[in-house]
Design a protein around this motif. Structure first.
Motif, PDB file in Angstrom:
ATOM      1  N   PHE A  23       6.537  -2.574  -4.013  1.00  0.00           N
ATOM      2  CA  PHE A  23       6.081  -1.281  -4.518  1.00  0.00           C
ATOM      3  C   PHE A  23       6.169  -1.252  -6.043  1.00  0.00           C
ATOM      4  N   GLY A  24       5.626  -0.195  -6.622  1.00  0.00           N
ATOM      5  CA  GLY A  24       5.671  -0.023  -8.068  1.00  0.00           C
ATOM      6  C   GLY A  24       7.072   0.092  -8.619  1.00  0.00           C
ATOM      7  N   ASP A  25       8.020   0.569  -7.790  1.00  0.00           N
ATOM      8  CA  ASP A  25       9.417   0.692  -8.237  1.00  0.00           C
ATOM      9  C   ASP A  25      10.209  -0.595  -7.986  1.00  0.00           C
ATOM     10  N   GLU A  26       9.485  -1.669  -7.667  1.00  0.00           N
ATOM     11  CA  GLU A  26      10.039  -3.021  -7.451  1.00  0.00           C
ATOM     12  C   GLU A  26      10.740  -3.194  -6.104  1.00  0.00           C
ATOM     13  N   GLU A  27      10.878  -2.144  -5.329  1.00  0.00           N
ATOM     14  CA  GLU A  27      11.409  -2.297  -3.965  1.00  0.00           C
ATOM     15  C   GLU A  27      10.393  -3.093  -3.151  1.00  0.00           C
ATOM     16  N   SER A  28      10.856  -3.911  -2.236  1.00  0.00           N
ATOM     17  CA  SER A  28       9.914  -4.686  -1.421  1.00  0.00           C
ATOM     18  C   SER A  28      10.343  -4.703   0.040  1.00  0.00           C
ATOM     19  N   VAL A  29       9.369  -4.930   0.931  1.00  0.00           N
ATOM     20  CA  VAL A  29       9.635  -5.063   2.361  1.00  0.00           C
ATOM     21  C   VAL A  29       8.960  -6.329   2.860  1.00  0.00           C
ATOM     22  N   GLU A  30       9.554  -6.931   3.874  1.00  0.00           N
ATOM     23  CA  GLU A  30       8.975  -8.117   4.499  1.00  0.00           C
ATOM     24  C   GLU A  30       8.116  -7.703   5.684  1.00  0.00           C
ATOM     25  N   TYR A  31       7.174  -8.552   6.048  1.00  0.00           N
ATOM     26  CA  TYR A  31       6.356  -8.271   7.231  1.00  0.00           C
ATOM     27  C   TYR A  31       6.132  -9.542   8.029  1.00  0.00           C
ATOM     28  N   ASP A  32       5.947  -9.369   9.336  1.00  0.00           N
ATOM     29  CA  ASP A  32       5.464 -10.454  10.188  1.00  0.00           C
ATOM     30  C   ASP A  32       3.951 -10.336  10.339  1.00  0.00           C
ATOM     31  N   LYS A  33       3.497  -9.097  10.510  1.00  0.00           N
ATOM     32  CA  LYS A  33       2.063  -8.798  10.562  1.00  0.00           C
ATOM     33  C   LYS A  33       1.812  -7.633   9.606  1.00  0.00           C
ATOM     34  N   LEU A  34       0.689  -7.695   8.913  1.00  0.00           N
ATOM     35  CA  LEU A  34       0.360  -6.661   7.939  1.00  0.00           C
ATOM     36  C   LEU A  34      -1.036  -6.113   8.218  1.00  0.00           C
ATOM     37  N   LEU A  35      -1.152  -4.788   8.222  1.00  0.00           N
ATOM     38  CA  LEU A  35      -2.453  -4.135   8.339  1.00  0.00           C
ATOM     39  C   LEU A  35      -2.767  -3.429   7.027  1.00  0.00           C
ATOM     40  N   ILE A  36      -3.931  -3.716   6.470  1.00  0.00           N
ATOM     41  CA  ILE A  36      -4.389  -3.006   5.272  1.00  0.00           C
ATOM     42  C   ILE A  36      -5.409  -1.962   5.716  1.00  0.00           C
ATOM     43  N   SER A  69      -9.115 -13.109   6.201  1.00  0.00           N
ATOM     44  CA  SER A  69      -9.147 -14.562   5.974  1.00  0.00           C
ATOM     45  C   SER A  69      -7.750 -15.160   5.855  1.00  0.00           C
ATOM     46  N   VAL A  70      -6.719 -14.313   5.767  1.00  0.00           N
ATOM     47  CA  VAL A  70      -5.337 -14.790   5.620  1.00  0.00           C
ATOM     48  C   VAL A  70      -4.588 -14.557   6.927  1.00  0.00           C
ATOM     49  N   PRO A  71      -3.904 -15.573   7.452  1.00  0.00           N
ATOM     50  CA  PRO A  71      -3.174 -15.420   8.709  1.00  0.00           C
ATOM     51  C   PRO A  71      -2.205 -14.240   8.690  1.00  0.00           C
ATOM     52  N   ASP A  72      -2.127 -13.534   9.831  1.00  0.00           N
ATOM     53  CA  ASP A  72      -1.192 -12.419  10.056  1.00  0.00           C
ATOM     54  C   ASP A  72      -1.519 -11.170   9.246  1.00  0.00           C
ATOM     55  N   ILE A  73      -2.676 -11.151   8.585  1.00  0.00           N
ATOM     56  CA  ILE A  73      -3.087  -9.947   7.858  1.00  0.00           C
ATOM     57  C   ILE A  73      -4.390  -9.419   8.470  1.00  0.00           C
ATOM     58  N   TYR A  74      -4.349  -8.155   8.819  1.00  0.00           N
ATOM     59  CA  TYR A  74      -5.474  -7.473   9.446  1.00  0.00           C
ATOM     60  C   TYR A  74      -5.931  -6.333   8.527  1.00  0.00           C
ATOM     61  N   ALA A  75      -7.126  -5.828   8.775  1.00  0.00           N
ATOM     62  CA  ALA A  75      -7.614  -4.671   8.024  1.00  0.00           C
ATOM     63  C   ALA A  75      -8.476  -3.829   8.948  1.00  0.00           C
ATOM     64  N   ALA A  76      -8.526  -2.526   8.681  1.00  0.00           N
ATOM     65  CA  ALA A  76      -9.306  -1.617   9.520  1.00  0.00           C
ATOM     66  C   ALA A  76      -9.685  -0.380   8.727  1.00  0.00           C
ATOM     67  N   GLY A  77     -10.772   0.249   9.151  1.00  0.00           N
ATOM     68  CA  GLY A  77     -11.170   1.523   8.554  1.00  0.00           C
ATOM     69  C   GLY A  77     -12.162   1.388   7.414  1.00  0.00           C
ATOM     70  N   ASP A  78     -12.172   2.393   6.555  1.00  0.00           N
ATOM     71  CA  ASP A  78     -13.148   2.466   5.460  1.00  0.00           C
ATOM     72  C   ASP A  78     -13.084   1.266   4.517  1.00  0.00           C
TER      73      ASP A  78
END
Length: 385
Positions: free
Chosen positions: A78-91, A252-261
């Protein structure tokens, strides 16, 4: 939201984090135009109330801007430098309003409506306005124009194309709809563009391409949307008009999905609420190990303004022949576009009950040769489907 809901249905234990740069839980964007003329509390627009997220064990991080997606470390910072890990990510960052490069567009009193905060700013500004101009005669522009009319304001609509709803209506049906709007007191300026927004620091008029000038206190721009792609910077996620996905909603990147507009599927960016919702469900199921394919349905739209409903579906621009029927008082109107003896498009005024059969006939490529040979009326053809 639809992805998170589907993930939880398939996986009761996995950790789900939803991140948004807005201050609100998921709300109905499609109700924002209506909100211009109506009073409401914020939670009345929410798709799910706060308790639902707790019950589903879904964590929501509000007011968080994404700074970096690291696809190698599988982290989101995030902008405040906090971060989270993911196994799967949806944009699912959606889209933002497109603001054309009009001279003077930066002036006070120029708005676009995309978020709840936008709506609040607009409502506050409109309190001191007697005249408002909407730039754009598409679905959202006309919905907003009608809501502004309900506030008791003078409303102007400026549309670059020579007729309203150019994607949904042919010229004849568009003219009919335009006459309905005019009879309800909405001023239409068709086939012209806005050359300049006039005024020293705030809007007081606009200059059109035909040289005319409209006095107005505020402007609402409704010129379409563009996918929000800025968080992809520095990643290998392929995008063009939007994030490119396959039928599983995978990027195009493994474990990353996208949906919507934000997505581009088969070369198209759609930007419709129902489609975004369905894509989210497919992405959510596949993120939990499923193999569901998303199939784009036949696109259709419904617009309700005053006492008029307008339905459009399929290809209304390119066809072999057309079947048309209007009732005796000119209230109900049906138009079917026929190609190879099959219905490939349709427009209906004021009879929404007929629309499911038309959509189904287009999707199933129903042959209506027999009905055409019998010279059946359009309403009877629809009834026979």
């Amino acid at each position: 939201l639809s992805a998170a809901d589907m993930i939880r249905k398939k996986d009761e234990a996995g950790k789900i984090i939803m991140i948004t740069d807005e201050n609100y839980l998921t709300y109905y964007r499609i109700k924002l135009s209506e909100g211009i003329s109506k009073s409401f509390k914020d939670d009345e627009l929410l798709v799910k109330k706060e308790d639902w997220y707790s019950e589903k064990n879904i964590d929501v991080a509000l007011n968080k801007k994404i700074k970096v997606i690291d696809t190698n470390k599988k982290t989101v910072t995030f902008g405040d430098e906090e971060s989270v890990e993911y196994d799967k990510l949806l944009i699912a960052t959606g889209s933002r309003s497109f603001i054309p490069p009009i001279k003077g567009v930066e002036k006070e009193g120029v708005f676009a409506l995309r978020t709840l905060e936008d709506l609040k700013d607009i409502k506050k500004y409109f309190e001191k306005c007697s005249s408002v101009t909407v730039l754009g005669g598409g679905l959202l522009g006309l919905e907003a124009a009608w809501a502004i009319k309900e506030l008791g304001k003078e409303v102007n609509v400026v549309e670059f194309f020579p007729h309203l709803l150019p994607r949904q209506l042919d010229q004849d049906m568009s003219k009919k709809f335009a006459n309905i709007l005019k009879s309800n007191g909405i001023n239409l300026y068709l086939g012209v563009s806005t050359e300049e927004i006039m005024g020293e620091s705030y809007v007081n008029s606009i200059k059109l391409s035909d040289g005319s000038e409209i006095q107005t206190d505020s402007i609402l721009i409704s010129a379409g949307v563009r996918p929000r792609l800025e968080i992809l910077e520095g990643t290998d996620i392929k995008c063009d008009k939007g994030i490119q996905v396959d039928s599983n909603m995978k990027t195009s990147v493994p474990d990353i999905y996208a949906a919507g507009d934000v997505v581009e599927l088969n070369g198209m960016v759609i930007g419709l609420w129902g489609i975004s919702n369905d894509q989210g469900k497919v992405a959510g199921e596949n993120m939990t190990g499923g193999d569901v394919k998303y199939t784009l349905p036949e696109l259709s739209t419904i617009l309700r303004i005053a006492d008029t409903s307008v339905f459009s579906t399929g290809n209304i621009q390119d066809y072999d022949e057309i079947c048309e029927e209007e009732d005796s008082n000119g209230n109900k109107h049906y138009k079917l576009c026929i190609t190879d003896k099959k219905i490939t498009g349709g427009i209906v005024f004021n009879d929404i009950s007929k629309t499911p059969k038309i959509k189904k006939a287009i999707e199933n490529k129903v042959d209506i040769s027999e009905q055409l040979e019998k010279n059946m009326s359009v309403s009877n053809i629809i009834q026979s489907l």
